[in-house]
Motif scaffolding. Structure first.
Motif, PDB file in Angstrom:
ATOM      1  N   SER A  79      -2.066  10.455  63.553  1.00  0.00           N
ATOM      2  CA  SER A  79      -3.349  10.540  62.854  1.00  0.00           C
ATOM      3  C   SER A  79      -3.210  10.110  61.409  1.00  0.00           C
ATOM      4  CB  SER A  79      -3.875  11.985  62.912  1.00  0.00           C
ATOM      5  OG  SER A  79      -4.141  12.365  64.230  1.00  0.00           O
ATOM      6  N   GLY A  80      -2.087  10.470  60.777  1.00  0.00           N
ATOM      7  CA  GLY A  80      -1.867  10.084  59.396  1.00  0.00           C
ATOM      8  C   GLY A  80      -1.787   8.582  59.238  1.00  0.00           C
ATOM      9  N   LEU A  81      -1.098   7.899  60.159  1.00  0.00           N
ATOM     10  CA  LEU A  81      -1.025   6.448  60.108  1.00  0.00           C
ATOM     11  C   LEU A  81      -2.400   5.842  60.345  1.00  0.00           C
ATOM     12  CD1 LEU A  81       0.572   3.827  59.989  1.00  0.00           C
ATOM     13  CD2 LEU A  81       0.946   4.023  62.444  1.00  0.00           C
ATOM     14  N   MET A  82      -3.137   6.404  61.309  1.00  0.00           N
ATOM     15  CA  MET A  82      -4.473   5.901  61.573  1.00  0.00           C
ATOM     16  C   MET A  82      -5.350   6.030  60.342  1.00  0.00           C
ATOM     17  SD  MET A  82      -4.999   7.457  65.382  1.00  0.00           S
ATOM     18  CE  MET A  82      -6.742   7.087  65.409  1.00  0.00           C
ATOM     19  N   ALA A  83      -5.278   7.181  59.662  1.00  0.00           N
ATOM     20  CA  ALA A  83      -6.102   7.403  58.479  1.00  0.00           C
ATOM     21  C   ALA A  83      -5.775   6.381  57.400  1.00  0.00           C
ATOM     22  CB  ALA A  83      -5.883   8.822  57.949  1.00  0.00           C
ATOM     23  N   SER A  84      -4.479   6.116  57.213  1.00  0.00           N
ATOM     24  CA  SER A  84      -4.049   5.174  56.183  1.00  0.00           C
ATOM     25  C   SER A  84      -4.516   3.761  56.493  1.00  0.00           C
ATOM     26  CB  SER A  84      -2.523   5.207  56.061  1.00  0.00           C
ATOM     27  OG  SER A  84      -2.082   4.207  55.185  1.00  0.00           O
ATOM     28  N   GLU A  85      -4.345   3.316  57.739  1.00  0.00           N
ATOM     29  CA  GLU A  85      -4.673   1.945  58.078  1.00  0.00           C
ATOM     30  C   GLU A  85      -6.178   1.743  58.206  1.00  0.00           C
ATOM     31  OE1 GLU A  85      -0.596   0.949  60.495  1.00  0.00           O
ATOM     32  OE2 GLU A  85      -2.441  -0.085  60.937  1.00  0.00           O
ATOM     33  N   LEU A  86      -6.863   2.755  58.745  1.00  0.00           N
ATOM     34  CA  LEU A  86      -8.297   2.604  58.904  1.00  0.00           C
ATOM     35  C   LEU A  86      -9.002   2.582  57.556  1.00  0.00           C
ATOM     36  CD1 LEU A  86      -8.981   4.953  61.938  1.00  0.00           C
ATOM     37  CD2 LEU A  86      -9.218   2.482  61.897  1.00  0.00           C
ATOM     38  N   SER A  87      -8.436   3.247  56.568  1.00  0.00           N
ATOM     39  CA  SER A  87      -9.075   3.290  55.257  1.00  0.00           C
ATOM     40  C   SER A  87      -9.067   1.930  54.581  1.00  0.00           C
ATOM     41  CB  SER A  87      -8.367   4.312  54.365  1.00  0.00           C
ATOM     42  OG  SER A  87      -7.054   3.895  54.095  1.00  0.00           O
ATOM     43  N   PRO A  98      -9.860   9.448  61.914  1.00  0.00           N
ATOM     44  CA  PRO A  98      -9.325  10.717  62.383  1.00  0.00           C
ATOM     45  C   PRO A  98      -9.975  11.887  61.689  1.00  0.00           C
ATOM     46  CG  PRO A  98      -7.570   9.167  61.886  1.00  0.00           C
ATOM     47  CD  PRO A  98      -8.825   8.549  61.391  1.00  0.00           C
ATOM     48  N   ASP A  99     -10.229  12.951  62.426  1.00  0.00           N
ATOM     49  CA  ASP A  99     -10.853  14.156  61.912  1.00  0.00           C
ATOM     50  C   ASP A  99      -9.768  15.098  61.429  1.00  0.00           C
ATOM     51  OD1 ASP A  99     -12.238  16.446  61.392  1.00  0.00           O
ATOM     52  OD2 ASP A  99     -13.219  16.568  63.340  1.00  0.00           O
ATOM     53  N   ALA A 100      -9.696  15.290  60.109  1.00  0.00           N
ATOM     54  CA  ALA A 100      -8.664  16.159  59.557  1.00  0.00           C
ATOM     55  C   ALA A 100      -8.792  17.579  60.108  1.00  0.00           C
ATOM     56  CB  ALA A 100      -8.750  16.176  58.031  1.00  0.00           C
ATOM     57  N   PHE A 101     -10.012  18.054  60.265  1.00  0.00           N
ATOM     58  CA  PHE A 101     -10.199  19.414  60.764  1.00  0.00           C
ATOM     59  C   PHE A 101      -9.686  19.568  62.193  1.00  0.00           C
ATOM     60  CE2 PHE A 101     -13.948  20.449  57.719  1.00  0.00           C
ATOM     61  CZ  PHE A 101     -13.033  20.620  56.690  1.00  0.00           C
ATOM     62  N   ALA A 102      -9.770  18.493  62.984  1.00  0.00           N
ATOM     63  CA  ALA A 102      -9.236  18.558  64.345  1.00  0.00           C
ATOM     64  C   ALA A 102      -7.716  18.724  64.307  1.00  0.00           C
ATOM     65  CB  ALA A 102      -9.612  17.303  65.124  1.00  0.00           C
ATOM     66  N   VAL A 103      -7.058  18.041  63.372  1.00  0.00           N
ATOM     67  CA  VAL A 103      -5.611  18.195  63.218  1.00  0.00           C
ATOM     68  C   VAL A 103      -5.291  19.595  62.713  1.00  0.00           C
ATOM     69  CG1 VAL A 103      -3.541  17.327  62.072  1.00  0.00           C
ATOM     70  CG2 VAL A 103      -5.325  15.730  62.796  1.00  0.00           C
ATOM     71  N   LEU A 173       1.152  18.807  57.223  1.00  0.00           N
ATOM     72  CA  LEU A 173      -0.167  18.554  56.655  1.00  0.00           C
ATOM     73  C   LEU A 173      -0.222  17.218  55.920  1.00  0.00           C
ATOM     74  CD1 LEU A 173      -0.791  22.168  55.356  1.00  0.00           C
ATOM     75  CD2 LEU A 173      -2.022  21.039  57.232  1.00  0.00           C
ATOM     76  N   GLY A 174       0.901  16.833  55.312  1.00  0.00           N
ATOM     77  CA  GLY A 174       1.011  15.513  54.700  1.00  0.00           C
ATOM     78  C   GLY A 174      -0.166  15.126  53.831  1.00  0.00           C
ATOM     79  N   THR A 175      -0.709  13.938  54.073  1.00  0.00           N
ATOM     80  CA  THR A 175      -1.788  13.401  53.241  1.00  0.00           C
ATOM     81  C   THR A 175      -3.163  13.910  53.636  1.00  0.00           C
ATOM     82  OG1 THR A 175      -1.938  11.453  54.680  1.00  0.00           O
ATOM     83  CG2 THR A 175      -0.496  11.289  52.750  1.00  0.00           C
ATOM     84  N   LEU A 176      -3.240  14.802  54.598  1.00  0.00           N
ATOM     85  CA  LEU A 176      -4.543  15.361  54.967  1.00  0.00           C
ATOM     86  C   LEU A 176      -5.003  16.433  53.990  1.00  0.00           C
ATOM     87  CD1 LEU A 176      -4.401  15.630  58.857  1.00  0.00           C
ATOM     88  CD2 LEU A 176      -5.485  13.883  57.444  1.00  0.00           C
ATOM     89  N   ILE A 177      -4.131  16.858  53.090  1.00  0.00           N
ATOM     90  CA  ILE A 177      -4.515  17.808  52.051  1.00  0.00           C
ATOM     91  C   ILE A 177      -4.295  17.165  50.682  1.00  0.00           C
ATOM     92  CG2 ILE A 177      -4.106  19.886  53.411  1.00  0.00           C
ATOM     93  CD1 ILE A 177      -1.374  20.124  52.058  1.00  0.00           C
ATOM     94  N   THR A 178      -4.972  17.697  49.675  1.00  0.00           N
ATOM     95  CA  THR A 178      -4.845  17.168  48.325  1.00  0.00           C
ATOM     96  C   THR A 178      -3.573  17.692  47.661  1.00  0.00           C
ATOM     97  OG1 THR A 178      -6.041  19.011  47.335  1.00  0.00           O
ATOM     98  CG2 THR A 178      -7.363  17.131  48.112  1.00  0.00           C
ATOM     99  N   ASP A 179      -3.227  17.075  46.536  1.00  0.00           N
ATOM    100  CA  ASP A 179      -2.060  17.536  45.785  1.00  0.00           C
ATOM    101  C   ASP A 179      -2.226  18.984  45.344  1.00  0.00           C
ATOM    102  OD1 ASP A 179      -0.862  15.071  46.047  1.00  0.00           O
ATOM    103  OD2 ASP A 179      -1.464  14.355  44.067  1.00  0.00           O
ATOM    104  N   ARG A 180      -3.426  19.362  44.989  1.00  0.00           N
ATOM    105  CA  ARG A 180      -3.648  20.742  44.529  1.00  0.00           C
ATOM    106  C   ARG A 180      -3.463  21.734  45.671  1.00  0.00           C
ATOM    107  NH1 ARG A 180      -8.821  23.649  43.815  1.00  0.00           N
ATOM    108  NH2 ARG A 180      -8.387  25.558  42.635  1.00  0.00           N
ATOM    109  N   THR A 181      -4.011  21.438  46.836  1.00  0.00           N
ATOM    110  CA  THR A 181      -3.813  22.321  47.985  1.00  0.00           C
ATOM    111  C   THR A 181      -2.341  22.421  48.336  1.00  0.00           C
ATOM    112  OG1 THR A 181      -6.007  21.799  48.886  1.00  0.00           O
ATOM    113  CG2 THR A 181      -4.380  22.694  50.420  1.00  0.00           C
ATOM    114  N   ARG A 182      -1.645  21.290  48.291  1.00  0.00           N
ATOM    115  CA  ARG A 182      -0.205  21.287  48.572  1.00  0.00           C
ATOM    116  C   ARG A 182       0.545  22.156  47.561  1.00  0.00           C
ATOM    117  NH1 ARG A 182       0.254  16.417  48.178  1.00  0.00           N
ATOM    118  NH2 ARG A 182      -0.166  15.949  50.365  1.00  0.00           N
ATOM    119  N   PHE A 183       0.197  22.018  46.290  1.00  0.00           N
ATOM    120  CA  PHE A 183       0.852  22.800  45.244  1.00  0.00           C
ATOM    121  C   PHE A 183       0.643  24.298  45.487  1.00  0.00           C
ATOM    122  CE2 PHE A 183       0.567  25.094  41.216  1.00  0.00           C
ATOM    123  CZ  PHE A 183       1.785  24.777  40.627  1.00  0.00           C
ATOM    124  N   LEU A 184      -0.566  24.692  45.837  1.00  0.00           N
ATOM    125  CA  LEU A 184      -0.848  26.111  46.054  1.00  0.00           C
ATOM    126  C   LEU A 184      -0.040  26.665  47.234  1.00  0.00           C
ATOM    127  CD1 LEU A 184      -4.712  26.106  45.475  1.00  0.00           C
ATOM    128  CD2 LEU A 184      -2.953  27.001  43.939  1.00  0.00           C
TER     129      LEU A 184
END
Length: 256
Positions: A79-87, A98-103, A173-184
């Motif tokens: 899903s992460g690769l799909m999100a990157s390439e589809l964008s 890809p639906d992040a909430f589904a992941v 979670l990788g790139t499906l979350i923001t840097d701030r969420t990751r930091f927390l």
């Protein structure tokens, strides 16, 4: 390029009969993830059996079959690769992204089978705990989606690698979350230590998200009540999905 074409890249070109057990597990997990993402099967057991049958004709041992968690990691990886390439593609319909909430849901559901240490967690399983933390976070900061996702997702690594739950959560979670969420999520254990001892590294103390890291640690500490009322995962995601609309509603910022 269509999402189905992207997932097809993960289909092995040949069935390598010489691969070792770990390689076979990874191949089966990847193919099972591909089947689930394309909607060919709806559950892990069916996806695992179908992938194993496709990759290997002989009967496999338990050690050669991937766990649900291994399949989940592959679901995110694809899903992460799909999100990157589809964008980067043009004129992509929204329903192909890809639906992040589904992941997130696929990562959260196994937590219902993860029983926490009853001495520290009388509430029981890790999913119930996560939903309690989310509810407490929502009461404190109802429109802060990044913070609320940290509340909800901070334990997902326990179902992947309980020895390293924080690192596993961040990896999954990788790139499906923001840097701030990751930091927390990363800093929650450090913030919890600060609440117990008053000791804190300067890197966290000087962070603009220091107060929110402490708030997450408090929500985590308080979200351990046996019998507490929580919403379902579906209700939780409905709330999160509604936040974008809520930001456009001027009434939410008016004083009572």
């Amino acid at each position: 390029m269509k999402a189905s074409q992207l997932t097809d890249r993960f289909t092995p070109a040949t069935r390598d009969l010489t691969m070792n057990s770990d390689e076979l597990r990874e191949q089966i997990a990847r193919e099972a993830a591909r089947l689930m993402l394309r909607g060919k099967v709806q559950d892990f057991a069916a996806a695992r059996k179908r992938a194993a049958r496709w990759l290997k004709r002989k009967r496999l041992t338990r050690d050669e079959m991937p766990s649900n968690q291994e399949i989940q990691v592959q679901i995110y990886a694809i899903s992460g690769l799909m999100a990157s390439e589809l964008s980067t593609a043009e004129a992509i319909p929204d329903d192909e992204h890809p639906d992040a909430f589904a992941v997130f849901q696929m990562l959260l559901e196994p937590l219902a089978r993860v029983q926490l240490d009853p001495h520290y967690h009388p509430e029981g399983d890790a999913l119930y705990h996560s939903l309690q933390v989310f509810e407490r976070g929502k009461a404190a900061q109802p429109y802060d989606e990044e913070f609320l996702l940290a509340c909800l997702l901070h334990e997902v690594g326990r179902a992947i690698n309980p020895r390293h739950p924080v690192l596993s959560a961040i990896d999954a979670l990788g790139t499906l979350i923001t840097d701030r969420t990751r930091f927390l999520i990363e800093q929650r254990p450090v913030a919890a230590h600060y609440l117990r001892t008053g000791e804190c590294p300067n890197s966290l103390r000087k962070s603009p998200d220091f107060d929110d890291a402490l708030l997450l640690a408090r929500c985590d500490r308080e979200g351990r009540v046996s019998g507490a009322d929580v919403g379902t995962l579906e209700e939780t995601f409905e709330y999160l999905e509604g936040l974008e609309t809520a930001w456009d509603d001027e009434d939410v910022f008016e004083d009572d």
